[in-house]
Design an enzyme around this catalytic site. Sequence first.
Site, PDB file in Angstrom:
ATOM      1  N   SER A 144       0.860  -1.193   0.000  1.00 17.79           N
ATOM      2  CA  SER A 144       0.000   0.000   0.000  1.00 17.79           C
ATOM      3  C   SER A 144       0.889   1.234   0.000  1.00 17.79           C
ATOM      4  O   SER A 144       1.978   1.220   0.594  1.00 17.79           O
ATOM      5  CB  SER A 144      -0.869   0.011   1.264  1.00 17.79           C
ATOM      6  OG  SER A 144      -1.511   1.257   1.408  1.00 17.79           O
ATOM      7  N   TYR A 157      -2.190  -1.472  10.250  1.00 12.34           N
ATOM      8  CA  TYR A 157      -2.256  -1.716   8.802  1.00 12.34           C
ATOM      9  C   TYR A 157      -0.970  -1.247   8.123  1.00 12.34           C
ATOM     10  O   TYR A 157      -0.341  -1.994   7.349  1.00 12.34           O
ATOM     11  CB  TYR A 157      -3.471  -0.974   8.244  1.00 12.34           C
ATOM     12  CG  TYR A 157      -3.647  -1.088   6.752  1.00 12.34           C
ATOM     13  CD1 TYR A 157      -4.228  -2.221   6.190  1.00 12.34           C
ATOM     14  CD2 TYR A 157      -3.234  -0.060   5.900  1.00 12.34           C
ATOM     15  CE1 TYR A 157      -4.397  -2.334   4.823  1.00 12.34           C
ATOM     16  CE2 TYR A 157      -3.402  -0.168   4.532  1.00 12.34           C
ATOM     17  CZ  TYR A 157      -3.984  -1.300   3.993  1.00 12.34           C
ATOM     18  OH  TYR A 157      -4.151  -1.399   2.636  1.00 12.34           O
TER      19      TYR A 157
HETATM   20  N1  NAD Z   1      -8.673  -0.218  -1.731  1.00 11.28           N
HETATM   21  C1  NAD Z   1      -7.600   0.520  -1.493  1.00 11.28           C
HETATM   22  O1  NAD Z   1      -7.616   1.737  -1.559  1.00 11.28           O
HETATM   23  C2  NAD Z   1      -6.293  -0.147  -1.167  1.00 11.28           C
HETATM   24  C3  NAD Z   1      -5.159   0.666  -1.078  1.00 11.28           C
HETATM   25  C4  NAD Z   1      -3.934   0.086  -0.798  1.00 11.28           C
HETATM   26  C5  NAD Z   1      -3.849  -1.274  -0.607  1.00 11.28           C
HETATM   27  N2  NAD Z   1      -4.966  -2.033  -0.685  1.00 11.28           N
HETATM   28  C6  NAD Z   1      -4.806  -3.467  -0.477  1.00 11.28           C
HETATM   29  O2  NAD Z   1      -5.364  -4.152  -1.569  1.00 11.28           O
HETATM   30  C7  NAD Z   1      -5.774  -5.453  -1.158  1.00 11.28           C
HETATM   31  C8  NAD Z   1      -7.198  -5.686  -1.601  1.00 11.28           C
HETATM   32  O3  NAD Z   1      -7.995  -4.696  -1.009  1.00 11.28           O
HETATM   33  P1  NAD Z   1      -9.431  -4.272  -1.593  1.00 11.28           P
HETATM   34  O4  NAD Z   1      -9.494  -2.804  -1.499  1.00 11.28           O
HETATM   35  O5  NAD Z   1      -9.678  -4.955  -2.871  1.00 11.28           O
HETATM   36  O6  NAD Z   1     -10.333  -4.849  -0.410  1.00 11.28           O
HETATM   37  P2  NAD Z   1     -11.655  -5.722  -0.424  1.00 11.28           P
HETATM   38  O7  NAD Z   1     -12.105  -5.714   0.999  1.00 11.28           O
HETATM   39  O8  NAD Z   1     -12.572  -5.292  -1.504  1.00 11.28           O
HETATM   40  O9  NAD Z   1     -11.095  -7.173  -0.800  1.00 11.28           O
HETATM   41  C9  NAD Z   1     -10.281  -7.889   0.073  1.00 11.28           C
HETATM   42  C10 NAD Z   1     -10.513  -9.369  -0.183  1.00 11.28           C
HETATM   43  O10 NAD Z   1      -9.662 -10.114   0.688  1.00 11.28           O
HETATM   44  C11 NAD Z   1     -10.427 -11.170   1.230  1.00 11.28           C
HETATM   45  N3  NAD Z   1      -9.858 -11.596   2.507  1.00 11.28           N
HETATM   46  C12 NAD Z   1      -9.889 -10.966   3.689  1.00 11.28           C
HETATM   47  N4  NAD Z   1      -9.279 -11.690   4.626  1.00 11.28           N
HETATM   48  C13 NAD Z   1      -8.845 -12.824   4.007  1.00 11.28           C
HETATM   49  C14 NAD Z   1      -8.134 -13.954   4.447  1.00 11.28           C
HETATM   50  N5  NAD Z   1      -7.771 -14.103   5.720  1.00 11.28           N
HETATM   51  N6  NAD Z   1      -7.835 -14.917   3.537  1.00 11.28           N
HETATM   52  C15 NAD Z   1      -8.218 -14.795   2.241  1.00 11.28           C
HETATM   53  N7  NAD Z   1      -8.903 -13.742   1.772  1.00 11.28           N
HETATM   54  C16 NAD Z   1      -9.208 -12.764   2.656  1.00 11.28           C
HETATM   55  C17 NAD Z   1     -11.820 -10.603   1.404  1.00 11.28           C
HETATM   56  O11 NAD Z   1     -12.796 -11.623   1.538  1.00 11.28           O
HETATM   57  C18 NAD Z   1     -11.950  -9.807   0.120  1.00 11.28           C
HETATM   58  O12 NAD Z   1     -12.447 -10.595  -0.936  1.00 11.28           O
HETATM   59  C19 NAD Z   1      -5.564  -5.498   0.359  1.00 11.28           C
HETATM   60  O13 NAD Z   1      -4.334  -6.120   0.644  1.00 11.28           O
HETATM   61  C20 NAD Z   1      -5.496  -4.040   0.734  1.00 11.28           C
HETATM   62  O14 NAD Z   1      -4.764  -3.810   1.914  1.00 11.28           O
HETATM   63  C21 NAD Z   1      -6.185  -1.510  -0.958  1.00 11.28           C
END
Ligand code: NAD
Length: 253
Positions: A144, A157
């Site tokens: 991130s 986080y």
């Molecule tokens: N959305 C953002 O702005 C953003 C920014 C930086 C980083 N991220 C990172 O991107 C990744 C995806 O985030 P997103 O925004 O798509 O979130 P999201 O919540 O839409 O998707 C996350 C997915 O991970 C799954 N998940 C959660 N815990 C789990 C586990 N223990 N085992 C397997 N699957 C699991 C959830 O069921 C979900 O499908 C994450 O690592 C998040 O930290 C997101």
Amino acid sequence: MTGLVEGKAALVTGAANGIGRASALAFAREGARVAVADVDADGGEETVRLIAKQGGEAFFVPCDVADEDAVAAAVALTVQRYGALDCAHNNAGLGQRQVPLAEISRASWDRTLAVNLTGTWLCLKHEIQHMQAHGGGAIVATSSATSLLGVPLTAAYAATKAAINQLVRSAAMEYAKVGIRVNAVLPGPIGTEMVTRAMAENPALEDHLMQTVPLARVGTPEEVADAVVFLCSPRSGFTTGSLLTIDGGQVLH
Ligand SMILES: NC(=O)c1ccc[n+]([C@@H]2O[C@H](COP(=O)([O-])OP(=O)(O)OC[C@H]3O[C@@H](n4cnc5c(N)ncnc54)[C@H](O)[C@@H]3O)[C@@H](O)[C@H]2O)c1
């Protein structure tokens, strides 16, 4: 025209929603067969349906990335179904409820580390064990932009994401010689459920983002997914250990 990852086998964790789903769809669009791993079975099966609808091949594997047996089983099942594991996107992650560091509960701290950090390490461990015995591969972790910034109210986080950056660099150094490339994407604010939830908890967040992201918008999951597939493709064959920000310039601010 052949795709960027034509004929490859890919494993994507957290592929039931958001960035992971976009990544699974992008891998399939670019010619890979995809193992869709997640704890959310309904969302995972929906990702598989969406891939089938666009003419691709995928299957859902239930997997909590904090559970080593489940991770090992997901890797083994991918190899069993597709005869290989060429690409992996270790993307599953939990956001953290926005609270000051001194108010984070022990349970919340432990779960954030277990899923984001230990989960990423477990995926690297089992993917690498397979890849080094079978001629290499390419792995991308979702870190991130927060890992490079001082963002308030997200200490657990941010700590996990900074640690992921170092895991990626260590793995890239250790396994370059056996043909495994390991990189990270560092998304800024991306329009997924995770960010919508954070904005609902903290109404000032949207204004803050508009002021601190030079491109003055939230990114799309597809913009991250395209970079992930590129980093797993031969087009990025000389790239390993890189931390690619996809953040509208947020870390420049
Ligand atoms: N959305 C953002 O702005 C953003 C920014 C930086 C980083 N991220 C990172 O991107 C990744 C995806 O985030 P997103 O925004 O798509 O979130 P999201 O919540 O839409 O998707 C996350 C997915 O991970 C799954 N998940 C959660 N815990 C789990 C586990 N223990 N085992 C397997 N699957 C699991 C959830 O069921 C979900 O499908 C994450 O690592 C998040 O930290 C997101």
